[in-house]
Design a protein around this motif. Sequence first.
Motif, PDB file in Angstrom:
ATOM      1  N   ALA A  99     -59.524  28.489 -18.897  1.00  0.00           N
ATOM      2  CA  ALA A  99     -59.613  27.067 -19.243  1.00  0.00           C
ATOM      3  C   ALA A  99     -58.814  26.742 -20.499  1.00  0.00           C
ATOM      4  CB  ALA A  99     -61.068  26.654 -19.436  1.00  0.00           C
ATOM      5  N   ASP A 100     -58.650  27.702 -21.378  1.00  0.00           N
ATOM      6  CA  ASP A 100     -57.879  27.490 -22.596  1.00  0.00           C
ATOM      7  C   ASP A 100     -56.539  28.205 -22.485  1.00  0.00           C
ATOM      8  OD1 ASP A 100     -59.850  26.009 -23.837  1.00  0.00           O
ATOM      9  OD2 ASP A 100     -60.889  27.825 -24.481  1.00  0.00           O
ATOM     10  N   SER A 101     -55.511  27.585 -23.042  1.00  0.00           N
ATOM     11  CA  SER A 101     -54.196  28.202 -22.984  1.00  0.00           C
ATOM     12  C   SER A 101     -54.031  29.179 -24.144  1.00  0.00           C
ATOM     13  CB  SER A 101     -53.108  27.130 -23.015  1.00  0.00           C
ATOM     14  OG  SER A 101     -53.204  26.408 -24.206  1.00  0.00           O
ATOM     15  N   ALA A 107     -53.673  25.406 -31.935  1.00  0.00           N
ATOM     16  CA  ALA A 107     -54.374  24.131 -31.774  1.00  0.00           C
ATOM     17  C   ALA A 107     -55.531  24.032 -32.755  1.00  0.00           C
ATOM     18  CB  ALA A 107     -54.881  24.006 -30.339  1.00  0.00           C
TER      19      ALA A 107
ATOM     20  N   ALA B  23     -55.319  22.582 -26.810  1.00  0.00           N
ATOM     21  CA  ALA B  23     -55.782  23.914 -26.416  1.00  0.00           C
ATOM     22  C   ALA B  23     -56.141  24.014 -24.945  1.00  0.00           C
ATOM     23  CB  ALA B  23     -56.992  24.311 -27.251  1.00  0.00           C
ATOM     24  N   ARG B  24     -56.411  22.912 -24.275  1.00  0.00           N
ATOM     25  CA  ARG B  24     -56.867  23.014 -22.895  1.00  0.00           C
ATOM     26  C   ARG B  24     -55.696  23.249 -21.959  1.00  0.00           C
ATOM     27  NH1 ARG B  24     -61.902  24.507 -22.130  1.00  0.00           N
ATOM     28  NH2 ARG B  24     -63.438  22.921 -22.543  1.00  0.00           N
ATOM     29  N   ARG B  25     -55.992  23.843 -20.836  1.00  0.00           N
ATOM     30  CA  ARG B  25     -54.957  24.141 -19.857  1.00  0.00           C
ATOM     31  C   ARG B  25     -55.068  23.245 -18.630  1.00  0.00           C
ATOM     32  NH1 ARG B  25     -54.410  30.224 -18.696  1.00  0.00           N
ATOM     33  NH2 ARG B  25     -52.788  30.185 -20.264  1.00  0.00           N
ATOM     34  N   ASN B  26     -56.283  22.932 -18.226  1.00  0.00           N
ATOM     35  CA  ASN B  26     -56.465  22.066 -17.069  1.00  0.00           C
ATOM     36  C   ASN B  26     -56.128  20.621 -17.452  1.00  0.00           C
ATOM     37  OD1 ASN B  26     -57.585  20.487 -14.968  1.00  0.00           O
ATOM     38  ND2 ASN B  26     -58.897  22.191 -14.418  1.00  0.00           N
ATOM     39  N   LEU B  29     -59.136  18.307 -18.135  1.00  0.00           N
ATOM     40  CA  LEU B  29     -59.777  18.523 -19.429  1.00  0.00           C
ATOM     41  C   LEU B  29     -58.959  17.885 -20.550  1.00  0.00           C
ATOM     42  CD1 LEU B  29     -61.013  22.172 -19.035  1.00  0.00           C
ATOM     43  CD2 LEU B  29     -62.318  20.101 -18.947  1.00  0.00           C
ATOM     44  N   ASP B  92     -52.763  23.194 -13.737  1.00  0.00           N
ATOM     45  CA  ASP B  92     -52.596  23.800 -15.052  1.00  0.00           C
ATOM     46  C   ASP B  92     -51.308  23.298 -15.688  1.00  0.00           C
ATOM     47  OD1 ASP B  92     -54.866  25.093 -14.594  1.00  0.00           O
ATOM     48  OD2 ASP B  92     -54.002  27.082 -14.306  1.00  0.00           O
ATOM     49  N   ASP B  94     -49.710  24.514 -18.185  1.00  0.00           N
ATOM     50  CA  ASP B  94     -48.770  25.570 -18.563  1.00  0.00           C
ATOM     51  C   ASP B  94     -47.817  25.936 -17.433  1.00  0.00           C
ATOM     52  OD1 ASP B  94     -50.147  25.486 -20.815  1.00  0.00           O
ATOM     53  OD2 ASP B  94     -50.984  27.496 -20.725  1.00  0.00           O
TER      54      ASP B  94
END
Lengths: 219, 133
Positions: A99-101, A107, B23-26, B29, B92, B94
């Motif tokens: 869920a976090d990159s 960040a 910071a989130r990838r989805n 979110l 995603d 990314d």
Amino acid sequence: MNVAAAHPGFLSPTGVEITFVLVGLATLGAAVLTVTTRQLVHAALWLVVALGGLAVEYLLLTAEFIAWVQVLIYVGSVVVLLLFGLMLTKAPIGRSPDADSENRPVALAVAVVAAAALVWVVVDAFRTTWINLHGAVQGSSRATGESLFRHWVLPFEALSVLLLAALVGAIVLSRRETAEPAQTAEPAQTTGSAGAARPGGGTGTGPTRAAGAAGKERD
Amino acid sequence: MHLAYPAVLAALLFCVGLYGVLARRNAILVLMSVELMLNAVNLNLVAFDVWLRDSLHAGQALTLFTITIAAAEIGLGLAIVLLVFRHRGSSDIDRLTGLAEPRPGAGPQPPDASSQAAVPPQGGGDEKAEATA
């Protein structure tokens, strides 16, 4: 014990202030959980708590109409839209480890630096400023409606047109896949769209859906 | 009420949303974090409107406008995310590197990155066809 006699001090908080701080802490905690939880659906549900807490803060600031609009629009529709979006993009129900990159430390550093700078500036600027919550209610529905339809009519109407445009745009974006086969019948377009749909084939339904779309296009 | 309370709460909420966006990838979110940032701005507008006793109620009117724009933004954003998910099979952020320049010294790329890198000419034509349709 008052710091100064002229205005209320930090050391004698009123009931409204205590309630505001407590609800604010709950709102902030829910917001932090929203951006840190690894379960996507839980993030949307914590967002409900954060937005509901903000509605309570609006009520404490005597902005009742804004508070109910917040409940209606955000908690009622935006979160439901987000939940539908999570459902339609096949979000995993359980914990998703990605869920976090990878740039999470960066960040975190940016957010902490921004928070420190903003809080420092804001506290330094408004250290001796108090809101007078007594007297005429600033945000009653009557006052808000009168100002909205007396001084803000033109922006209000322009905004309604913008909302309509956004809705039409969302519909057009969403139904592209079903609208395209009726309009493009060239074989080149067929191969192009099938090729573009192939990277989505990792889910298993992608190739069959692409084949179905191609078959529909040839009809 | 002390004005610093809502102002500090709004600043902290904004930074929480900032962290989420970065910071989130989805993608969904990320949209949630954007909502948090917009709400921080709304809290500031309401607090300063009540503090200034504005006779035009500019802060509250602008708050209503911001809420409307946020609703429009979330509708359009979700439509775009769904479209991307339909094309790529993933939401995603990314992995949406179709427009990125291929770095020569990059490390081992994931297997789907090469297939995505091969797509853009076709995808570009597809977008053009969509724009003219």
